[in-house]
Design an enzyme around this catalytic site. Sequence first.
Site, mmCIF file in Angstrom:
data_model
loop_
_atom_site.group_PDB
_atom_site.id
_atom_site.type_symbol
_atom_site.label_atom_id
_atom_site.label_comp_id
_atom_site.label_asym_id
_atom_site.label_seq_id
_atom_site.Cartn_x
_atom_site.Cartn_y
_atom_site.Cartn_z
ATOM 1 N N THR A 151 0.926 -1.254 0.088
ATOM 2 C CA THR A 151 0.059 0.051 -0.048
ATOM 3 C C THR A 151 1.025 1.322 0.066
ATOM 4 O O THR A 151 2.165 1.091 0.418
ATOM 5 C CB THR A 151 -0.894 -0.062 1.202
ATOM 6 O OG1 THR A 151 -1.809 -0.992 1.299
ATOM 7 C CG2 THR A 151 -1.498 1.250 1.574
ATOM 8 N N ARG B 132 -13.574 -7.976 -1.459
ATOM 9 C CA ARG B 132 -12.838 -7.906 -0.186
ATOM 10 C C ARG B 132 -12.462 -6.478 -0.038
ATOM 11 O O ARG B 132 -11.762 -5.692 -1.159
ATOM 12 C CB ARG B 132 -11.628 -8.685 -0.100
ATOM 13 C CG ARG B 132 -10.979 -8.659 1.310
ATOM 14 C CD ARG B 132 -9.621 -7.572 1.028
ATOM 15 N NE ARG B 132 -8.705 -7.793 2.296
ATOM 16 C CZ ARG B 132 -7.675 -6.598 2.567
ATOM 17 N NH1 ARG B 132 -7.368 -6.094 1.363
ATOM 18 N NH2 ARG B 132 -7.101 -6.613 3.539
ATOM 19 N N VAL B 133 -12.554 -5.660 1.068
ATOM 20 C CA VAL B 133 -12.178 -4.442 1.187
ATOM 21 C C VAL B 133 -11.138 -4.220 2.536
ATOM 22 O O VAL B 133 -11.767 -4.951 3.419
ATOM 23 C CB VAL B 133 -13.316 -3.273 1.589
ATOM 24 C CG1 VAL B 133 -12.766 -1.901 1.821
ATOM 25 C CG2 VAL B 133 -14.120 -3.210 0.159
ATOM 26 N N GLY B 134 -10.124 -3.806 2.476
ATOM 27 C CA GLY B 134 -9.123 -3.941 3.825
ATOM 28 C C GLY B 134 -9.449 -2.556 4.564
ATOM 29 O O GLY B 134 -10.449 -1.950 4.454
ATOM 30 N N ASP B 135 -8.413 -2.362 5.302
ATOM 31 C CA ASP B 135 -8.260 -0.954 6.029
ATOM 32 C C ASP B 135 -8.281 0.181 5.273
ATOM 33 O O ASP B 135 -8.827 1.214 5.794
ATOM 34 C CB ASP B 135 -7.194 -1.195 7.157
ATOM 35 C CG ASP B 135 -5.908 -1.301 6.307
ATOM 36 O OD1 ASP B 135 -5.660 -2.024 5.291
ATOM 37 O OD2 ASP B 135 -4.892 -0.870 7.259
ATOM 38 N N THR C 137 -0.011 0.470 6.725
ATOM 39 C CA THR C 137 0.039 -0.676 5.648
ATOM 40 C C THR C 137 0.184 -2.185 6.435
ATOM 41 O O THR C 137 0.734 -2.148 7.706
ATOM 42 C CB THR C 137 1.482 -0.551 4.934
ATOM 43 O OG1 THR C 137 2.532 -0.779 5.421
ATOM 44 C CG2 THR C 137 1.479 0.914 4.124
ATOM 45 N N GLY D 3 -4.463 -5.655 6.697
ATOM 46 C CA GLY D 3 -5.384 -4.918 6.777
ATOM 47 C C GLY D 3 -6.864 -5.158 7.791
ATOM 48 O O GLY D 3 -7.275 -4.471 8.653
HETATM 49 N N1 ASP Z 1 -3.351 -2.802 4.288
HETATM 50 C C1 ASP Z 1 -3.854 -3.203 3.122
HETATM 51 C C2 ASP Z 1 -4.954 -4.071 3.056
HETATM 52 O O1 ASP Z 1 -5.276 -4.860 3.837
HETATM 53 C C3 ASP Z 1 -2.665 -3.668 2.267
HETATM 54 C C4 ASP Z 1 -1.283 -3.348 2.531
HETATM 55 O O2 ASP Z 1 -0.822 -2.479 3.409
HETATM 56 O O3 ASP Z 1 -0.249 -4.199 2.280
HETATM 57 O O4 ASP Z 1 -5.703 -3.802 2.098
#
Ligand code: ASP
Length: 371
Positions: free
Chosen positions: A204, A232-235, A255, A258
Site C-alpha cells: 500500500t 474484499r475491502v481492507g483497512d 500498511t 488490513g
Molecule cells: N493494508 C492493505 C490491505 O489490507 C494492504 C497493505 O497495506 O499491504 O488492503
Amino acid sequence: MQRREFLSAAAMGTVATLARSAAVIPQPVARPVVIGSVNGHFFKNGGQKTVIETAWEMMARGSDVLDALIAGVNIDELDPADPYVGFGGLPNAEGVVELDAAVMHGPSKRAGAVAALEGVRTPSLVAKAVMELTDNHLLVGTGAQHFARNAGFTIESDLNTDTSRQAWLDWKRRTDSANFPDAARRSLTEPAGGFAYSTHMYGTIHCSGVNTAGDVCGVTSTSGRAFKIPGRVGDSPILGAGLYVDGRVGAAGSTGRGEANLFSLASLLVVEGMRAGKSPKDAGMAALQRIRANTIAPRLRKDNGDPNFNILFFIVNTRGEHAGVALYGEDAGERGYAGQTNSEFARYSVCDESGPRIVNVEGLLPGTPQQ
Ligand code: ASP
C-alpha cells in the site's frame, strides 16, 4: 531539487504561511514534513521525483497539503512498477484489479474514500472527488465507478499489466490445478511471478504531511491484498483504520494486514493517543499493543503466541514530530520492492528541510513473522 532549493522553498513557504496566519490568529508553528510508506521514496513513474519529494515541493510552495500529498501519491498509482498500488496492482482472485483509497483533510475536517473501484488508475483522486462533490465519505464498487465516470475520470477496462496478469496466472495455476492443469508441471516452491505469497500478499502507499501552519492531511491508496476475494475491502479506505487525520492532533496511516487494523480501528487509536498527550511513537506502540491483544485466533499467531503478520503505522503530529512503528521492525515487508532495497528492516520515508530519506521503523516485538 537540490538541498539548497529545498531549504529556500521551505523558507518561502514558512514566510508565506506565517504572514497568512499572523493576520488571523496565532497558529502553532510546525516543522513541515512529509512522511509515508517506504515506496514513497522509490517510485517515480519514469519521472525525476518521488512521491515524497513531489509532495514536499508542492507543500513548500504553499499548495494545500492534501493536494500536495495526492499529487505525490498519483506518481505511485500511475507507476506500473509498484505491484500493490493503482495501475498494475495485483488483481483479485478473478484477475480484476480492485482499488481502495482514502483522503482526509485535517483543517477542514473533510474526508472521502472509494473501495473496490475498478478501472481508474488514481483512486486517491476519486476519493478526493467524493470528498469535494458529495455528502458522503465512502463509495464502493460499481457505484464508485459510475460516480468516477460522471465526475470526468477515464474508466479503463483493465488495469492489469503483463506483470500483474502473469502473477495472477501463476497464482491460479498453483491454487486451481483442476482447472489449470499446467500446475502439475510446475514446482510449488517456485516463486510465483516473483511474489512469494507469505511475505508479499500486502502492499500500500500511505503519505501524510504537515506544513508550517500545522495543517495536517493524509492519503492511503492500495490494490489491497493480492488475489483477494472479489469485493474484499481492507483497512486502507476505512476512516480510522488505514487512515485517520484530526486537524488539531495529527495523522496516522497504515500498511500491512488490513484485517487486523479493521478490527482495532488502530489509526484512530493512534490519533486519540496523541490527543491524550502521547508522542507519535508511544501512541503507535499503544495501538500495536491493542492489535497484539486482539490477535487470539491460533491461525494468526506464531508458536510463541505473538501475531504472525506485520502491520506498520506512519504517524505525524501537528508540530511535525513523526514516527514509524511496526509489530516487527526487523521484518522488511518491502522486500516486494526487490532490487530497490536489501534492508532487513521495515522502514518509512521522510522528506523535510534535510531532503528525502528512509528511516527504520521502531518494532514492538523482536523477530519477524514466521514464514
Ligand atoms: N493494508 C492493505 C490491505 O489490507 C494492504 C497493505 O497495506 O499491504 O488492503
